[in-house]
Design an enzyme around this catalytic site. Structure first.
Site, PDB file in Angstrom:
ATOM      1  N   ASP A   1       0.893  -1.164   0.000  1.00 21.24           N
ATOM      2  CA  ASP A   1       0.000   0.000   0.000  1.00 21.24           C
ATOM      3  C   ASP A   1       0.929   1.211   0.000  1.00 21.24           C
ATOM      4  OD1 ASP A   1      -1.619   2.148   0.597  1.00 21.24           O
ATOM      5  OD2 ASP A   1      -2.186   1.447   2.597  1.00 21.24           O
TER       6      ASP A   1
ATOM      7  N   LYS B   1       2.915  11.601  -3.407  1.00 16.81           N
ATOM      8  CA  LYS B   1       1.974  10.796  -4.190  1.00 16.81           C
ATOM      9  C   LYS B   1       0.975  11.704  -4.911  1.00 16.81           C
ATOM     10  CE  LYS B   1      -1.470   7.152  -3.547  1.00 16.81           C
ATOM     11  NZ  LYS B   1      -1.954   6.152  -2.601  1.00 16.81           N
TER      12      LYS B   1
ATOM     13  N   GLU C   1      -7.137   0.629  -4.640  1.00 12.49           N
ATOM     14  CA  GLU C   1      -7.160   0.561  -3.174  1.00 12.49           C
ATOM     15  C   GLU C   1      -8.485   0.036  -2.604  1.00 12.49           C
ATOM     16  OE1 GLU C   1      -5.836   4.462  -2.058  1.00 12.49           O
ATOM     17  OE2 GLU C   1      -3.854   4.078  -2.859  1.00 12.49           O
TER      18      GLU C   1
ATOM     19  N   ASP D   1     -13.046   5.374   1.634  1.00 15.08           N
ATOM     20  CA  ASP D   1     -11.610   5.381   1.931  1.00 15.08           C
ATOM     21  C   ASP D   1     -11.051   6.800   1.920  1.00 15.08           C
ATOM     22  OD1 ASP D   1      -8.866   5.200   1.945  1.00 15.08           O
ATOM     23  OD2 ASP D   1      -8.717   3.702   0.356  1.00 15.08           O
TER      24      ASP D   1
END
Ligand code: AMP
Length: 569
Positions: free
Chosen positions: A6, A68, A145, A168
């Site tokens: 992850d 990211k 994800e 999420d």
């Protein structure tokens, strides 16, 4: 063995499938989460994780975090004198996770499954894949994800048909997906999100509050602007926000250039100030339900994933949105890595997992630019013709026929876009292909355009001209994707030449980085005390006795707990 990773905005984690179950791997400090932070120290060595994160405060110009967010763009960040692309910084994090896994498992790791937000576009996915390659990992698959989270949760479901929504909210991205589990199949029905919304934005709310308080208490005309002050306030906001997850109110305090300021904030104040952000959480939820063609009442459960869903104000917003309580059986910040490990197990064809089939969806609509002939107006260009609609189950392959527009036309330009807007200028251009065609009258030459989208979210375009029987495949010409094999190889060598700080000294480095931050953040006697502890610890390090170092470090960290509270991840 395949490593499930992850690769998060704030934290990353890795896991493997062993002995019939998914297992997370501790890093050199024994933590399951490794901050996605990279820093370069004075002698040019790269630091990754907690030590790097603390240096965000003391050495912001030599430290990078939250990269990211820029994945797949040409924006680079500097570590000292050198600039790095987000994928290179991500490669350092991946290298560190790989090293931790190799140490823990006692074997070399060459393959990985890496998770990406479902909302990531093609460029962001390719950049993630390259980050893996730069870290010396063969990326077996990119996994969305929420799908990973579904795997982590779904694996416990036996035989029962369920439909659920994955909510999420991580450090920098927000994903919503609707999933079905039936007969051992996990199917993503719809996946939407906002890749510019996460815990960091909630920090911003507290940062603004604190800076305004500094302005008032220090009698300044404007809010103070300083990168160093900002980083300190940010760290304080993060701490306060986490405390507000378990307490009704907390005080943020800042010392800066002999000045001190404090601000008391309660959960209600925070909730009010974050109202706009909480409202923004609704948008992707509504769209996911609409795209999945279902009503909220048809959901069996709402699953919380991502560290930022620990915030009670977010949980309350979710409860209000759905009229019921969400499910958080798994640790919200570990679910995705666990799911990646499950997927790694699937790849290894572990017997226990053979039954599960995974389907996924394409997060964006993919298509090409076309022109239309409008009566009385002539040609109107720049319009979007979708080929693969968003939320189509992948792998998918769709073909459409187009024809020439003008007499004697010798080329057709196939411009590929992703997005939802009617005007291509509002979508993201992925690449272009110039296809030669024999000159004929307008409309007489057809071209068949085929889009194939694979499970990793990578797109191939195949153009066939039936009249000449010629075939052309798309070579994406944008700046990022121009990166050829050789260049990746060269960049890998350049990165490999950089020394990573020795793993067995990580704990010492963490203690020193933390102490340096505490030193900068404190004043007066407390600062002197921290300085003395640092000197004592440095003296112990010089004597190079591992047992003595360990004892001194434990005492040092305990003492620091008294200065800045316990370390959080
Ligand atoms: P992730 O990307 O899933 O690792 O989530 C990281 C985000 O979760 C960061 O924005 C953290 O601040 C946030 N987070 C982690 N723990 C907590 C907590 N106890 N309370 C509030 N936010 C948290």
């Amino acid at each position: 063995m395949i490593l499930g990773i992850d690769l998060g905005t704030t934290n990353s984690a890795a896991g493997v499938w062993r002995n019939g179950r998914a297992e997370l791997i501790p890093n050199s400090l024994g933590h399951l989460l490794t901050p996605s932070a990279v820093s370069i120290d004075d002698d040019g060595k790269i630091l990754v994780g907690l030590a790097a994160r603390d240096r965000q405060v003391t050495h912001p110009e030599r430290t990078a975090t939250a990269f990211k967010r820029y994945m797949g763009t040409s924006r680079s960040l500097s570590l000292g004198q050198t600039r790095y692309y987000p994928e290179e910084l991500s490669a350092f994090v991946l290298r560190s996770l790989k090293a931790d896994a190799e140490h823990y498992l006692g074997e070399t790791i060459t393959d990985a499954v890496i998770t990406v937000p479902a909302y990531f576009n093609d460029k962001q996915r390719k950049a993630t894949k390259r980050a893996g390659e730069l870290a010396g990992l063969r990326v077996e698959r990119l996994l969305n994800e929420p799908t990973a989270a579904a795997l982590a949760y779904g694996i416990h479901e036996t035989g029962r048909e369920t439909r659920f929504l994955v909510f999420d909210l991580g450090g920098g991205t927000f994903d919503v997906s609707v999933l079905d589990i039936f007969d051992g199949v996990i199917e993503v029905r719809a996946s939407t999100g906002d890749n510019r919304l996460g815990g960091e934005d909630f920090n911003e709310v507290l940062i603004r509050m604190m800076l305004e308080s500094c302005r008032q208490q220090w009698h300044l005309p404007d809010t103070p602007r300083s990168e160093l002050l900002y980083q300190r306030v940010r760290a304080e906001a993060e701490r306060a926000r986490r405390l507000l997850s378990s307490e009704e109110q907390t005080t943020m305090s800042i010392s800066w250039n002999d000045k001190h300021a404090e601000h008391l904030v309660s959960t209600e104040q925070f909730e009010r100030a974050a109202e706009t952000l909480l409202q923004r959480l609704r948008v992707p939820v509504v769209r996911a339900l609409k795209d999945g063609g279902i009503d909220a009442s048809q959901l069996d459960s709402i699953v919380l994933v991502g560290g930022a869903t620990r915030m009670p104000i977010v949980r309350r917003a979710v409860t209000r949105m759905f009229g019921r309580f969400p499910d958080s059986r798994l640790n919200p910040d570990e679910a995705v890595a666990l799911g990646a490990a499950v997927q790694a197990g699937l790849k290894q064809r572990d017997a226990a997992l053979n039954e599960i089939v995974l389907t996924d969806v394409c997060p964006y609509t993919l298509g090409i630019e076309i022109s239309e002939v409008v009566a009385g107006v002539g040609l109107r260009g720049g319009l979007f013709a979708p080929l693969i609609e968003r939320n189509t189950i992948v792998p998918a392959s769709r073909s459409k026929q187009f024809s020439t527009l003008t007499d004697g036309q010798t080329f057709v330009h196939v411009n590929v876009y992703q997005g939802e807007a009617r005007q291509v200028s509002d979508n993201v251009k992925l690449g272009e292909l110039k296809v030669p065609v024999p000159p004929r009258r307008a409309g007489e030459v057809n071209i068949d355009c085929r889009f194939s989208y694979d499970v990793s979210g990578l797109l191939e375009i195949d153009v066939h001209v039936p009249l000449t029987d010629e075939r052309h495949q798309l070579v994406i010409l944008d700046d990022e994707d121009g990166t050829q094999r050789e260049e990746v190889q060269q960049r890998r060598e350049r990165l490999a030449a950089l020394k990573i700080h020795p793993r067995d000294q990580d704990a010492n480095r963490v203690a020193l980085s933390r102490a340096a931050r505490c030193f900068e953040e404190s004043l007066g006697e407390r600062r002197e005390l921290v300085g003395r502890w640092m000197s004592q610890f440095e003296a112990v390090l010089e004597r190079q006795d591992p047992r003595e170092i360990e004892m001194a470090r434990n005492a040092f960290m305990k003492a620091l707990d008294g200065v800045d509270g316990e370390v959080f991840l």
